[in-house]
Design an enzyme around this catalytic site. Structure first.
Site, PDB file in Angstrom:
ATOM      1  N   HIS A   1      35.748 -51.074 -16.667  1.00 53.81           N
ATOM      2  CA  HIS A   1      36.040 -49.769 -16.064  1.00 53.81           C
ATOM      3  C   HIS A   1      37.284 -49.823 -15.197  1.00 53.81           C
ATOM      4  CE1 HIS A   1      32.018 -48.785 -17.564  1.00 53.81           C
ATOM      5  NE2 HIS A   1      32.608 -47.625 -17.767  1.00 53.81           N
TER       6      HIS A   1
ATOM      7  N   GLU B   1      25.474 -45.296 -27.529  1.00 55.74           N
ATOM      8  CA  GLU B   1      26.175 -46.501 -27.093  1.00 55.74           C
ATOM      9  C   GLU B   1      25.258 -47.714 -27.038  1.00 55.74           C
ATOM     10  OE1 GLU B   1      28.186 -45.714 -23.392  1.00 55.74           O
ATOM     11  OE2 GLU B   1      26.445 -44.782 -22.488  1.00 55.74           O
TER      12      GLU B   1
ATOM     13  N   ASP C   1      30.643 -49.452 -25.017  1.00 62.87           N
ATOM     14  CA  ASP C   1      29.345 -50.104 -24.830  1.00 62.87           C
ATOM     15  C   ASP C   1      28.704 -50.461 -26.162  1.00 62.87           C
ATOM     16  OD1 ASP C   1      28.816 -50.467 -22.076  1.00 62.87           O
ATOM     17  OD2 ASP C   1      28.800 -48.289 -21.867  1.00 62.87           O
TER      18      ASP C   1
ATOM     19  N   CYS D   1      33.936 -40.911 -28.006  1.00 68.07           N
ATOM     20  CA  CYS D   1      34.691 -40.848 -26.746  1.00 68.07           C
ATOM     21  C   CYS D   1      34.996 -42.229 -26.175  1.00 68.07           C
ATOM     22  CB  CYS D   1      33.949 -40.004 -25.715  1.00 68.07           C
ATOM     23  SG  CYS D   1      32.396 -40.723 -25.184  1.00 68.07           S
TER      24      CYS D   1
HETATM   25  C1  PEP Z   1      31.690 -46.023 -23.848  1.00 65.13           C
HETATM   26  O1  PEP Z   1      30.846 -46.858 -23.522  1.00 65.13           O
HETATM   27  O2  PEP Z   1      32.339 -46.065 -24.914  1.00 65.13           O
HETATM   28  C2  PEP Z   1      31.997 -44.914 -22.927  1.00 65.13           C
HETATM   29  C3  PEP Z   1      32.777 -43.921 -23.282  1.00 65.13           C
HETATM   30  O3  PEP Z   1      31.492 -44.983 -21.674  1.00 65.13           O
HETATM   31  P1  PEP Z   1      32.035 -45.961 -20.525  1.00 65.13           P
HETATM   32  O4  PEP Z   1      33.300 -46.585 -20.996  1.00 65.13           O
HETATM   33  O5  PEP Z   1      32.234 -45.121 -19.312  1.00 65.13           O
HETATM   34  O6  PEP Z   1      30.924 -46.930 -20.366  1.00 65.13           O
HETATM   35 MG    MG Z   2      29.523 -46.418 -21.890  1.00 63.23          MG
END
Ligand code: PEP
Ligand code: MG
Length: 589
Positions: A198, A440, A464, A511
């Site tokens: 993140h 995910e 994820d 996403c």
């Molecule tokens: C993902 O896991 O692809 C996602 C969009 O969520 P994050 O990256 O915030 O875990």
């Molecule tokens: Mg995620």
């Protein structure tokens, strides 16, 4: 690792590129020291002492800023005067000082807690203003807050980022990433981390080039040593010679030209060469990114990661605070949809005092919806804030990390309770706000047809999904070479999810970061995906790719990669395809 660890000569090393762009500048060595705001005293007995302590901290920080300003003038004349002057003005602002003192007197906050609360409110106010000058002041306030807290707690860490620098650190947390003075950050170079951590996603959101080195360079690089961070190729150059510097300066200029060229075509439709309309939405972390959503002509927001509201404040924002943020985004983008994802704390997004920080396997632990279902108070506050804001635009709610049907049933139950409470108290809201499930975890993908009974739409989180299908920690650079969404096992889950969602007549978006990978876009189109959501920065390029290819060719490409055994072979084949159909894409690949 070179033998000469002092790096007196030019040294070139390869790392992992985690946020695109080139940074050239002196190193700023950052040793994070986390302050637990939740532990700052909120019931002090000696108010006078706290006020005096606060006044002393003001003069200490004011001296630090004067010193930094003086140094900056010697080198850069008045180029950065705005930054220092605005910080001094805040320190002298009688209204602000009074507000902090009142907080100490009336609410018995310690000086550090009062500074933290009031300056967090101020920075949030500034960051939401349209005007760039004022938005930049928000970063100065965040920096000022940190300086005052350090002075109050007697923390003598070198946090004086007082000129444009590349931050060099062992590792950065998501909150470190957002808490530096953005006005002075050229790039990040960390020893640890992954391109899907993140902190890296936030760096991309903030447009800060970033590389993970994997050599413990933070132990060897000297303060102010000149370095280059190449966020395209993952290269790091320490002590570059003039020729190398010139080469990278040219790349910086070329990249800006390349971006401007792509941006000049941004108002064209996202339609494939054989006429398929594709929806391109934006992922955002901060409300002020609405500007980027508009500039890049996104079809609304496909993912708003709301945990940034918690991480920035280092505590739970109130219902009113959340409502204001959601309302603002919805209003500004109306009638385009805004997908608000509920709190995804845990994993690498630890908020002390809330999520647990001593788990053996945080990514398999008390994270996202698991945390929210256990803390219904926090969850309900967020749902109420979203529902109240829903009358100002087109809100959708997205639930992260669902792994069982019981969880989505639990969400539905709480959602209905919140709706009933609002109805009973006469609060208006949009009764048709859809609830989506993030795909995910392998578990959610495998039984997506069951989830379709409870979910209004789906969104595939490949960041994820990849880590959970392959059992590879997305933040661990030691195993990052194995983390590959092109791995046929991961592609299988993605394709199955897209096809099954369609058979169940449910909309599905992707996403995760994979949505913006140039080599991935054709295979995702071939699998039938028609809605992508990505960091707005990547939208012009994605649109260019989409406009240059036919879905028919993408389906053929997918057939060609099916017999391939490895992620690497698949990626190479996709690379060839992109090079053939979109030859002028050179960066961001
Ligand atoms: C993902 O896991 O692809 C996602 C969009 O969520 P994050 O990256 O915030 O875990
Ligand atoms: Mg995620």
């Amino acid at each position: 690792m070179p033998k000469n660890k002092q790096f007196n000569k030019t040294v070139k090393l390869s790392g992992i590129a985690t946020s695109p762009g080139i940074a050239i500048g002196p190193a700023f060595l950052f040793r994070p020291l986390s302050i637990n705001i939740a532990e700052l005293e909120s019931n002090v007995s000696d108010v006078e002492y706290e006020i005096k302590h606060f006044e002393d901290a003001i003069s200490k920080v004011s001296n630090q800023i004067s010193f930094a300003h003086h140094n900056s003038q010697q080198k850069f004349q008045d180029q950065f005067a705005d930054i220092f002057e605005s910080q001094q003005a805040f320190l002298k602002d009688p209204v602000l000082i009074n507000e902090i003192k009142q907080k100490i007197k009336e609410e018995k906050h310690s000086a550090a807690l009062a500074v933290s609360v009031i300056l967090a409110e101020k920075s949030e106010h500034f960051i939401n203003l349209e005007n760039t000058y004022f938005r930049e002041r928000a970063y100065d306030i965040i920096d000022l807050k940190q300086k005052l807290i350090n002075a109050l707690l007697g923390i003598d860490i070198d946090y004086q980022l007082s000129k444009p620098s590349i931050v060099v650190a062992d590792m950065l947390s998501p909150s470190d990433t957002v808490n530096f003075n953005r006005n002075f950050i050229l790039g990040f170079l960390t020893d640890k981390g992954g391109s899907n951590s993140h902190a890296a996603i936030l760096a991309r959101g903030l447009r800060i080039p970033s590389v993970v080195n994997g050599y413990n360079l933070s132990k060897f690089i000297q303060p102010d040593q000149l370095i280059i961070v190449d966020g395209f190729q993952g290269e790091i150059i320490i002590n570059p010679d003039e020729k190398t510097k010139e080469k990278y300066l040219n790349i910086q200029v070329e990249f800006i030209d390349f971006e401007n060229k792509l941006l000049s075509e941004i108002d064209k439709e996202a339609v494939t060469a054989d006429g398929h309309n594709i929806r391109l939405s934006a992922n955002i972390e901060f409300s002020h990114e609405v500007n980027d959503v508009k500039v890049n002509h996104a079809d609304g927001v496909g993912l708003f990661r709301t945990e940034s509201l918690f991480i920035e404040k280092q505590k739970e924002p109130s219902e009113e605070d959340q409502f204001e943020v959601y309302k603002k985004i919805l209003e500004q983008l109306n009638p385009q949809p805004v997908v608000i994802r509920t709190l995804d704390l845990g994993g690498d997004k630890i908020l002390e005092g809330y999520s647990s920080d001593n788990e053996m396997n945080p990514f398999l632990g008390w994270r996202a919806i698991r945390f929210c279902l256990d803390r219904p108070g926090i969850f309900k506050t967020q749902l109420r804030a979203i529902l109240k804001a829903s009358v100002y635009g087109k809100a959708q709610i997205l639930i992260p990390m669902i792994s069982s049907i019981e969880e989505i049933m639990g969400v539905r139950k709480i959602f209905d309770e919140v709706k009933k409470e609002l109805r009973d108290t006469g609060v208006s809201f949009d009764n048709n706000v859809p609830i989506g499930v993030m795909i995910e975890t392998p578990a959610a993908a495998m039984v997506i047809e069951h989830h379709a009974k409870y979910a209004d739409f789906f969104s595939i989180g490949t960041n994820d999904l990849t880590q959970y299908v392959l059992a590879i920690d997305r933040t661990n650079d030691k195993v990052s070479k194995y983390y590959n969404t092109f791995n046929p096992a991961v592609l299988y889950f993605i394709e199955y999810s897209i096809k099954t969602a369609k058979q169940s007549n449910k909309e599905i978006t992707l996403c995760g970061e994979f949505a913006a990978v140039p080599q991935a876009i054709p295979i995702l189109l071939g699998m039938g995906l028609r809605h992508f959501s990505m960091n707005p920065f990547y939208l012009p390029e994605a649109k260019k790719i989409i406009r240059s290819i036919k879905v028919e060719e993408c389906v053929n490409l997918l057939d060609e990669i099916r017999p391939l055994d490895t992620g690497q072979a698949i990626q190479e084949r996709c690379n060839k395809f992109i090079k053939k159909h979109v030859p002028d894409l050179k960066y961001l690949m």
